[in-house]
Design a protein around this motif. Structure first.
Motif, PDB file in Angstrom:
ATOM      1  N   TRP A 187       0.827  -1.215   0.003  1.00  7.89           N
ATOM      2  CA  TRP A 187      -0.049  -0.097  -0.084  1.00  7.89           C
ATOM      3  C   TRP A 187       0.890   1.289  -0.006  1.00  7.89           C
ATOM      4  O   TRP A 187       0.620   2.343   0.670  1.00  7.89           O
ATOM      5  CB  TRP A 187      -0.935  -0.016   1.204  1.00  7.89           C
ATOM      6  N   LEU A 188       1.824   1.300  -1.000  1.00  9.56           N
ATOM      7  CA  LEU A 188       2.765   2.521  -1.122  1.00  9.56           C
ATOM      8  C   LEU A 188       2.707   2.768  -2.766  1.00  9.56           C
ATOM      9  O   LEU A 188       2.570   1.941  -3.456  1.00  9.56           O
ATOM     10  CB  LEU A 188       3.992   2.146  -0.687  1.00  9.56           C
ATOM     11  N   LYS A 189       2.678   4.031  -2.996  1.00 10.64           N
ATOM     12  CA  LYS A 189       2.927   4.306  -4.436  1.00 10.64           C
ATOM     13  C   LYS A 189       4.412   4.019  -4.735  1.00 10.64           C
ATOM     14  O   LYS A 189       5.247   3.896  -4.212  1.00 10.64           O
ATOM     15  CB  LYS A 189       2.657   5.872  -4.480  1.00 10.64           C
ATOM     16  N   GLY A 190       4.619   4.098  -6.150  1.00  6.84           N
ATOM     17  CA  GLY A 190       6.093   4.091  -6.781  1.00  6.84           C
ATOM     18  C   GLY A 190       7.202   4.928  -5.934  1.00  6.84           C
ATOM     19  O   GLY A 190       8.284   4.491  -6.044  1.00  6.84           O
ATOM     20  N   ASP A 191       6.446   6.056  -5.409  1.00  5.67           N
ATOM     21  CA  ASP A 191       7.479   6.998  -4.937  1.00  5.67           C
ATOM     22  C   ASP A 191       7.526   6.801  -3.370  1.00  5.67           C
ATOM     23  O   ASP A 191       8.394   7.517  -2.549  1.00  5.67           O
ATOM     24  CB  ASP A 191       7.081   8.552  -5.205  1.00  5.67           C
ATOM     25  N   PRO A 195      -0.684   6.226  -0.739  1.00  2.00           N
ATOM     26  CA  PRO A 195      -1.858   6.802  -1.316  1.00  2.00           C
ATOM     27  C   PRO A 195      -2.758   7.657  -0.509  1.00  2.00           C
ATOM     28  O   PRO A 195      -3.116   7.329   0.498  1.00  2.00           O
ATOM     29  CB  PRO A 195      -2.603   5.556  -2.049  1.00  2.00           C
ATOM     30  N   GLU A 196      -3.323   8.647  -1.362  1.00  6.86           N
ATOM     31  CA  GLU A 196      -4.591   9.465  -0.747  1.00  6.86           C
ATOM     32  C   GLU A 196      -5.630   8.525  -0.435  1.00  6.86           C
ATOM     33  O   GLU A 196      -5.796   7.869  -1.157  1.00  6.86           O
ATOM     34  CB  GLU A 196      -4.679  10.867  -1.541  1.00  6.86           C
ATOM     35  N   ASN A 197      -6.367   8.915   0.489  1.00  2.00           N
ATOM     36  CA  ASN A 197      -7.706   8.320   0.628  1.00  2.00           C
ATOM     37  C   ASN A 197      -7.593   6.823   0.965  1.00  2.00           C
ATOM     38  O   ASN A 197      -8.307   5.983   0.557  1.00  2.00           O
ATOM     39  CB  ASN A 197      -8.678   8.707  -0.295  1.00  2.00           C
ATOM     40  N   LEU A 198      -6.726   6.394   1.522  1.00  2.00           N
ATOM     41  CA  LEU A 198      -6.032   5.159   1.705  1.00  2.00           C
ATOM     42  C   LEU A 198      -7.243   4.289   2.350  1.00  2.00           C
ATOM     43  O   LEU A 198      -7.543   2.984   1.637  1.00  2.00           O
ATOM     44  CB  LEU A 198      -4.818   4.798   2.351  1.00  2.00           C
ATOM     45  N   GLU A 199      -7.712   4.521   3.401  1.00  2.00           N
ATOM     46  CA  GLU A 199      -8.915   3.565   3.861  1.00  2.00           C
ATOM     47  C   GLU A 199     -10.036   3.204   2.949  1.00  2.00           C
ATOM     48  O   GLU A 199     -10.430   2.041   2.859  1.00  2.00           O
ATOM     49  CB  GLU A 199      -9.621   4.245   5.015  1.00  2.00           C
ATOM     50  N   LEU A 200     -10.411   4.307   2.155  1.00  2.00           N
ATOM     51  CA  LEU A 200     -11.615   4.152   0.987  1.00  2.00           C
ATOM     52  C   LEU A 200     -10.957   3.265  -0.026  1.00  2.00           C
ATOM     53  O   LEU A 200     -11.814   2.255  -0.507  1.00  2.00           O
ATOM     54  CB  LEU A 200     -11.883   5.178   0.284  1.00  2.00           C
ATOM     55  N   VAL A 201      -9.661   3.327  -0.505  1.00  2.00           N
ATOM     56  CA  VAL A 201      -9.051   2.609  -1.445  1.00  2.00           C
ATOM     57  C   VAL A 201      -9.234   1.265  -1.062  1.00  2.00           C
ATOM     58  O   VAL A 201      -9.452   0.445  -2.008  1.00  2.00           O
ATOM     59  CB  VAL A 201      -7.642   3.117  -1.919  1.00  2.00           C
ATOM     60  N   GLN A 202      -8.500   0.922   0.161  1.00  2.00           N
ATOM     61  CA  GLN A 202      -8.428  -0.282   0.570  1.00  2.00           C
ATOM     62  C   GLN A 202     -10.009  -1.186   0.703  1.00  2.00           C
ATOM     63  O   GLN A 202     -10.180  -2.200   0.286  1.00  2.00           O
ATOM     64  CB  GLN A 202      -7.877  -0.639   2.041  1.00  2.00           C
TER      65      GLN A 202
END
Length: 251
Positions: A187-191, A195-202
């Protein structure tokens, strides 16, 4: 539901001692007019039951007049922001389109007044005419779009073949590409950033992983005359306005 704005419906509920700001009172929950739940972080939100609220408001001399500003029964779980409000309606959407090849076709949209600002989300089930919407006192347009997708997936359930129609390429990219890569990297971006809004994304990723039916996405140009996209947009904007904090001293 009634020829009232969502805020006016809220005012009537507050006058009856059933609503305190964005929250349902204990009495509203005890009488089955609203249901409370909690997120993992302890955030409380409420789902109002349209039929029971409608019956109560009719008792105050208000007349129903088609789809409107009220809420409804069903699951609606905003995943961020204290005091969030959510709702689901079973009012028919205009002219549901054919759903060739899919068990459900659902349009989604989100809106944030000021971005950031009061935020709304909505979905329109083109198969059944059902709609769902809810709002947060503060958020972003992307949060509204993500919530709309999350609640649409929850509404559809895991087994049906589903087409999601959204005007947010951000949301479609997350659902179809980005979340998979972020998940592989812990749960990390390439940099290396979160990510923003991680709880929603998950939460969206979990809903998609649990699906046994086919899931497809269609990008729809916003504000271009698509009736279901326009309907979802109108519901999301209304939910954002209803979630806006009332200014002190406002009459």
């Amino acid at each position: 539901m009634f020829s009232l704005t969502a805020r006016q419906v809220g005012t009537h509920l507050s006058e009856l001692g059933l609503k305190d700001g964005p929250r349902a009172t204990d009495r509203a929950v005890d009488e089955g007019l609203a249901k409370d739940a909690k997120l993992r972080d302890g955030t409380v939100f409420y789902v109002w039951h349209t039929d029971r609220v409608a019956e109560l408001l009719r008792g105050r001399g208000l007349e129903a007049s088609g789809a409107g500003a009220g809420g409804g029964t069903g699951r609606a779980r905003p995943a961020t922001g204290a005091g969030s409000a959510a709702a689901r309606s079973t009012a028919a959407s205009p002219s549901p389109r054919p759903t060739d090849g899919y068990g459900k076709v659902v349009a989604t949209d989100g809106s944030a007044l000021g971005n950031p600002g009061p935020t709304g989300w909505a979905w329109v089930d083109q198969t059944t005419g059902e709609t769902g919407s809810g709002g947060l006192p503060h958020g972003t347009n992307n949060i509204g779009e993500l919530l709309a997708l999350l609640e649409a997936l929850r509404h559809a359930g895991p087994a049906v073949d589903l087409l999601v129609r959204a005007d947010s390429q951000y949301v479609i990219n997350i659902a179809t590409k980005w979340a998979k890569g972020w998940k592989r990297r812990g749960w990390l971006k390439g940099d290396g950033k979160v990510p923003e809004n991680l709880e929603l994304v998950q939460a969206i990723d979990a809903e998609l992983d649990a699906r046994t039916g086919r899931t497809d996405f269609e990008w729809v140009r916003g504000h271009a005359g698509d009736e279901h996209n326009e309907h979802a947009d109108a519901l999301a904007v209304a939910a954002a306005r209803a979630a806006a904090p009332t200014r002190a001293g406002a009459g």
